[in-house]
Design a protein around this motif. Structure first.
Motif, short mmCIF file in Angstrom:
data_model
loop_
_atom_site.label_atom_id
_atom_site.label_comp_id
_atom_site.label_asym_id
_atom_site.label_seq_id
_atom_site.Cartn_x
_atom_site.Cartn_y
_atom_site.Cartn_z
N HIS A 254 1.74 -7.87 -1.47
CA HIS A 254 2.71 -8.89 -1.06
C HIS A 254 2.50 -9.29 0.40
N ALA A 255 2.38 -8.33 1.28
CA ALA A 255 2.34 -8.61 2.73
C ALA A 255 0.96 -9.06 3.21
N GLY A 256 -0.08 -8.76 2.45
CA GLY A 256 -1.43 -9.11 2.88
C GLY A 256 -2.24 -7.88 3.27
N LEU A 257 -3.57 -8.00 3.24
CA LEU A 257 -4.45 -6.91 3.65
C LEU A 257 -4.26 -6.65 5.14
N SER A 258 -4.09 -5.41 5.51
CA SER A 258 -3.75 -5.07 6.90
C SER A 258 -4.98 -4.62 7.68
N ASP A 259 -4.79 -4.37 8.96
CA ASP A 259 -5.78 -3.64 9.75
C ASP A 259 -5.69 -2.15 9.41
N TYR A 260 -6.78 -1.43 9.70
CA TYR A 260 -6.78 0.01 9.41
C TYR A 260 -5.81 0.74 10.33
N GLY A 261 -5.82 0.40 11.62
CA GLY A 261 -4.90 1.01 12.57
C GLY A 261 -5.51 2.16 13.34
N VAL A 262 -4.67 2.81 14.16
CA VAL A 262 -5.10 3.95 14.98
C VAL A 262 -4.19 5.14 14.67
N SER A 263 -4.65 6.32 15.07
CA SER A 263 -3.95 7.55 14.68
C SER A 263 -2.53 7.63 15.22
N THR A 264 -2.24 6.91 16.30
CA THR A 264 -0.90 6.97 16.89
C THR A 264 0.10 6.03 16.21
N ASP A 265 -0.35 5.22 15.25
CA ASP A 265 0.56 4.31 14.54
C ASP A 265 1.64 5.11 13.82
N THR A 266 2.87 4.61 13.91
CA THR A 266 4.00 5.27 13.25
C THR A 266 4.24 4.65 11.88
N GLY A 267 5.20 5.20 11.17
CA GLY A 267 5.54 4.70 9.84
C GLY A 267 6.10 3.29 9.84
N ASN A 268 6.48 2.79 11.00
CA ASN A 268 6.99 1.42 11.10
C ASN A 268 5.87 0.40 11.24
N SER A 269 4.64 0.87 11.44
CA SER A 269 3.51 -0.04 11.64
C SER A 269 3.04 -0.59 10.30
N SER A 270 2.51 -1.82 10.34
CA SER A 270 2.03 -2.45 9.10
C SER A 270 0.59 -2.06 8.78
N THR A 271 -0.05 -1.25 9.62
CA THR A 271 -1.44 -0.86 9.39
C THR A 271 -1.54 0.15 8.25
N THR A 272 -2.77 0.37 7.81
CA THR A 272 -2.99 1.35 6.74
C THR A 272 -2.55 2.74 7.19
N LEU A 273 -2.95 3.14 8.41
CA LEU A 273 -2.57 4.48 8.90
C LEU A 273 -1.06 4.58 9.08
N GLY A 274 -0.43 3.47 9.46
CA GLY A 274 1.02 3.48 9.59
C GLY A 274 1.70 3.63 8.24
N ARG A 275 1.22 2.89 7.24
CA ARG A 275 1.82 2.97 5.89
C ARG A 275 1.73 4.38 5.32
N ARG A 276 0.66 5.10 5.70
CA ARG A 276 0.49 6.47 5.18
C ARG A 276 1.61 7.40 5.69
#
Length: 633
Positions: free
Chosen positions: A94-116
């Protein structure tokens, strides 16, 4: 509990019904490139987050927000093996393919690492109804790819396309009770039959030394070459050689031979699209040809609804679109633009005026073109009178096969003009020369210059002067072109009536005009050759009497992106090279690409797809063929 995916009044669609319907469609789409198991798995897992109690309360009317997309992505990550390749597709359906992100991304981030890291609702009730499908094939053939990470990113995008289109279509079928009004058009074999009927009389021509005879020779060669194996082709046809119908003949014969799904024409200018699409509709029927570009609006009339629906996912046998639509869709991260991508697989894709492939993004454009041939069973045709020298820029070594018979002879035969260099002149001197002419096309490099020259001619009392540039509305441009064409056909006794057109480069490619002479401001070699194609187009004058005057202007002007083209062209002119020789064109592009080698991927799009880090969102933002510094009204 009865787990619901959608409801419409009293009607309900269960989650399992929706998952199965989406999975079967996605499987069919992906089967085209032998990844049906991936499509089915993606479809079965994409909405398992809807099994949460919170989502079921929402679907039954509570005004609460709930993330249902992360669940299927989480399962793919936990399964390991090859399943994580589907994580980004499902998370972003729904939201679109995201960036992978960085290890410091939190659960509020739209990145893959954040979504995890995101906390989600308990959805494990899915296990009572859904069995996780098995993946049996590899995402890509490691031995065949030169850039594994880019190939995997392309695979992710293709699977995303299969999923979101299947999801849209299954939902649409439920909501409309399968009365959406979609019409796919006729089979490719039917279209080939229509074309062969249309060209029957042409094929009887056995002349070799007439314009129509040469056009027929090229047409026959394209039909015969349609039987060849899939791959990468060139159709290098001089202006006036009939490449529009010849390329369609190749494409239809090739598609029938190899059971391919559709023909896609990718064209730089909407003016050429409108012209070519009109030819295709005349031959194949309106219902089989989809135009998809910014000037087309299918929403205004109810009878055009099938075309509007087809424009969402290109589900028509012949699609005519722009470079902008085609390439920006391939690098997009949004579901609305990516729906069509899977329909590019197993297609014949023709790049008309291939010299107009966007230089600033040439490397990523060539990379996705190679992927379509190598991993998605498409055939590509580079179609133009001025072929770019792309061989050294592809990642793989390709046997690019030429479709035009006796290419060098054709160019000699179709030479209808003589290039003359008149050096550096002022704008006033240019106006003085044009005042003495009766039937002339003058092409300059900027809209401001075209406006200025036009106004000076009008101010000096010159009659029957016309002006064209992209500052004008498309309908206004078409109106002016119609007036010019009518004026060019009119005669006073044995003499044609006077007609002067001042324009920018928009008239160079695909616009059917026939002037006595042409003035062309110094530009790239391809532009100057295309300008010459508007002079003595029908070959009614001797080449030595049909002059193309090349000039540069004494006044300085701001021309971003054109300086290197002008410098290379000037260098070739100073070396006395013949612009009517295809070798000159190849040399021009070779030197130009060498000078521009550091900006052929100016936004470093390829760098966004590194090992374990694919930045789809960033690539989509950066990949803009037309830089938009504008606000919609």
């Amino acid at each position: 509990m009865n787990y619901i995916a959608h409801c419409d009044g009293e009607r309900e669609q269960s989650i399992l019904e929706h998952l199965q319907g989406t999975a079967e469609k996605a499987k069919d789409f992906a089967e085209v490139f032998e990844k049906g198991d991936w499509g089915y798995c993606c479809g079965m897992l994409h909405d398992i987050g809807k099994y949460s109690d919170k989502f079921q309360r929402r679907i039954r009317g509570e005004e609460i927000k709930v993330d249902h997309a992360t669940a299927g992505a989480r399962v793919c990550m936990e399964l390991g093996g090859m399943y994580p390749f589907l994580e980004m597709c499902i998370a972003g359906h729904h939201a679109g393919l995201s960036d992978y992100g960085v290890s410091t991304d939190t659960g509020n981030s739209s990145t893959t690492l954040g979504r995890r890291k995101k906390k989600i609702e308990d959805f494990y009730a899915y296990k009572k109804e859904v069995k996780i499908p098995e993946l049996k094939t590899s995402p890509v053939n490691v031995e065949k790819t030169k850039d594994l990470n880019f190939s995997l990113s392309m695979f992710t995008r293709m699977m995303y396309s299969c999923l979101v289109d299947a999801d849209f279509l299954d939902t649409e079928e439920f909501m409309t009770e399968e009365r959406s009004g979609r019409q796919q058009g006729q089979e490719i074999q039917v279209l080939l039959d229509k074309l062969e009927k249309y060209i029957t009389e042409w094929l009887k021509n056995t002349e070799t030394e007439s314009v129509n005879g040469r056009r027929t020779e090229i047409l026959k060669a394209c039909l015969e070459n349609g039987e060849r194996e899939k791959g990468l082709f060139r159709l290098t046809v001089p202006t006036g050689g009939g490449k529009t119908v010849a390329s369609l003949a190749f494409a239809l014969r090739h598609a029938v031979k190899h059971h391919m799904k559709r023909i896609i024409y990718v064209i730089p200018y909407t003016s050429i699209i409108e012209q070519n699409a009109a030819v295709f509709r005349r031959i194949l029927g309106d219902e089989n040809v989809l135009e998809n570009h910014c000037n087309i609006d299918y929403e205004e009339a109810e009878e055009l609804k099938p075309m509007q629906l087809a424009s969402e996912n290109w589900d028509k046998p012949v699609v005519v679109t722009t470079n902008v639509q085609f390439f920006e869709s391939l690098f997009s991260n949004k579901s609305s633009k990516c729906r069509k991508l899977h329909n590019m697989a197993n297609s014949v894709i023709i790049f008309d005026e291939a010299q107009m492939l966007p230089t600033d993004y040439l490397i990523p454009c060539l990379a996705v073109m190679e992927e379509l041939v190598q991993n998605y069973h498409s055939s590509l045709v580079l179609c133009t009178a001025t072929q770019p020298a792309l061989d050294g820029l592809f990642r793989n070594e390709w046997n690019i096969r030429e479709l035009c018979p006796r290419k060098e002879e054709q160019f000699q035969y179709f030479t209808r003009t003589s290039f003359r260099t008149i050096g550096r002149i002022s704008e006033d001197e240019l106006v003085e020369r044009l005042m003495e002419e009766e039937q002339i096309l003058c092409i300059v490099n900027t809209k401001a210059r075209a406006q200025s020259v036009y106004e000076k001619l009008k101010g000096n009392g010159k009659e029957h002067v016309y002006h064209l540039s992209t500052s004008m509305y498309p309908k206004h441009r078409m109106s002016v072109l119609q007036k010019v064409r009518e004026r060019l056909k009119q005669k006073e006794g044995e003499c044609r009536k006077s007609c002067i057109l001042i324009a920018t480069s928009l008239v160079e490619a695909g616009v059917d005009l026939d002037f006595h002479s042409v003035y062309r401001q110094l530009a790239g070699v391809d532009s100057m050759i295309q300008a010459a194609g508007r002079c003595n187009r029908e070959g009614k004058q001797a080449a030595e009497d049909s002059n193309v005057y090349i000039f540069s202007l004494a006044e300085r002007e701001y021309m971003p992106g054109q300086r290197k083209q002008m410098d290379v062209a000037n260098s070739l002119m100073n070396r006395g090279m013949d612009f009517s020789d295809p070798e000159t064109v190849e040399q021009y592009f070779r030197e130009l690409y060498y000078l521009q080698r550091n900006v052929l991927d100016k936004k470093n799009i390829m760098g966004e797809f590194k090992k374990n880090s694919y930045n789809f969102s960033t690539a989509a933002k950066e990949f803009k063929l037309i830089e938009e510094n504008t606000i919609s009204i």
